[in-house]
Design an enzyme around this catalytic site. Sequence first.
Site, short mmCIF file in Angstrom:
data_model
loop_
_atom_site.label_atom_id
_atom_site.label_comp_id
_atom_site.label_asym_id
_atom_site.label_seq_id
_atom_site.Cartn_x
_atom_site.Cartn_y
_atom_site.Cartn_z
CG ASP A 142 52.29 74.27 -48.26
OD1 ASP A 142 51.48 75.02 -48.82
OD2 ASP A 142 51.99 73.15 -47.84
CG HIS B 167 51.08 75.94 -44.87
ND1 HIS B 167 50.44 74.92 -45.54
CD2 HIS B 167 51.84 75.35 -43.91
CE1 HIS B 167 50.79 73.76 -45.01
NE2 HIS B 167 51.64 74.00 -44.02
CB ILE C 59 51.09 71.57 -56.95
CG1 ILE C 59 51.01 71.19 -55.47
CG2 ILE C 59 52.47 72.11 -57.29
CD1 ILE C 59 51.75 69.94 -55.12
CG LEU C 60 49.17 77.10 -59.22
CD1 LEU C 60 49.18 78.54 -58.71
CD2 LEU C 60 48.13 76.92 -60.31
CD GLU D 293 44.99 79.41 -41.92
OE1 GLU D 293 44.56 79.49 -43.07
OE2 GLU D 293 44.97 78.34 -41.27
CG ASN E 11 49.64 78.83 -50.12
OD1 ASN E 11 48.42 78.67 -50.17
ND2 ASN E 11 50.44 77.92 -49.58
N GLY F 233 36.37 78.22 -48.19
CA GLY F 233 36.69 79.61 -48.51
C GLY F 233 36.62 80.59 -47.35
CB SER F 234 37.03 80.42 -43.67
OG SER F 234 38.35 80.04 -43.38
CG MET G 190 43.39 71.86 -51.01
SD MET G 190 44.95 72.21 -50.14
CE MET G 190 44.36 72.63 -48.51
C1 GAR Z 1 43.43 76.94 -44.51
O1 GAR Z 1 43.68 76.51 -43.20
C2 GAR Z 1 44.73 77.12 -45.26
O2 GAR Z 1 45.78 77.57 -44.47
C3 GAR Z 1 44.99 75.71 -45.74
O3 GAR Z 1 43.73 75.25 -46.15
C4 GAR Z 1 42.73 75.86 -45.33
C5 GAR Z 1 41.69 76.44 -46.24
O4 GAR Z 1 40.63 76.95 -45.49
N1 GAR Z 1 45.95 75.69 -46.80
C6 GAR Z 1 46.94 74.83 -46.86
O5 GAR Z 1 47.08 73.93 -46.07
C7 GAR Z 1 47.90 75.07 -48.01
N2 GAR Z 1 48.96 74.14 -47.98
P1 GAR Z 1 39.61 77.98 -46.11
O6 GAR Z 1 39.07 77.32 -47.40
O7 GAR Z 1 38.54 78.08 -45.06
O8 GAR Z 1 40.33 79.25 -46.38
#
Ligand code: GAR
Length: 211
Positions: free
Chosen positions: A153, A117, A100-101, A182, A115, A16-17, A98
């Site tokens: 995505d 990515h 897919i809806l 991000e 979202n 969850g960053s 993670m």
């Molecule tokens: C992030 O890098 C995000 O971009 C990626 O998962 C990570 C979650 O990190 N998402 C995907 O790859 C979506 N296809 P976080 O839990 O620290 O936010």
Amino acid sequence: MFVELINLVIMISGRGSNMKAILESIRKGEIDGIDNILVISNKPDALGLVIAEREYGVKTTTVLSNKNDESFESRLNNELKKYNIYPHNGLICLAGFMKILSPSFVELYKHRIMNVHPSLLPSFKGLHAQKQALLAGVKISGCTVHFVDNGVDSGPIILQYPVPVYYNDDELSLSERILVKEHETYVRAIKLFALKQISVVKNRVVQTQVI
Ligand code: GAR
């Protein structure tokens, strides 16, 4: 000017960053137009749940998901309604969520699900986007915040930010460099949405006023 407030839902599966960056920005008063906040995880042990509750005092709930679980979205919807979140007032931000809806859920919340990515979409969709970028040998990668459509995505791109790829990068170093962007990019996209400064025209996101 009166701006209708939105109820923000952040959906996570792990650390969850991105969620934390969004919550931090809201705490600092940097995002206007948000009423309630709810964090939803599909994993009961997601670290982000603890951060949301203990560091930010934000309401959290878990909607468990299993593979091929058809009841997930009806349970999700029930939970959303319990917190007064509906398509007219809700913004759902997937932040490392993670799962897919389904097309019907995406249609219900059309252009109200975002979202993030870790690549410049449409390149390197799916898992391990940073590793895909390294294997492809690109010199620039980055991150994308987009509205969710029925693909993986994919969907109208709201914002992108380029990040250089260095010759000595590995997956971790590149991921860390992209992650910083991000966080900033997701916050900017939510600001734009909350201030009603973006709309989708012919599958492209149009910014009506630059902030
Ligand atoms: C992030 O890098 C995000 O971009 C990626 O998962 C990570 C979650 O990190 N998402 C995907 O790859 C979506 N296809 P976080 O839990 O620290 O936010």
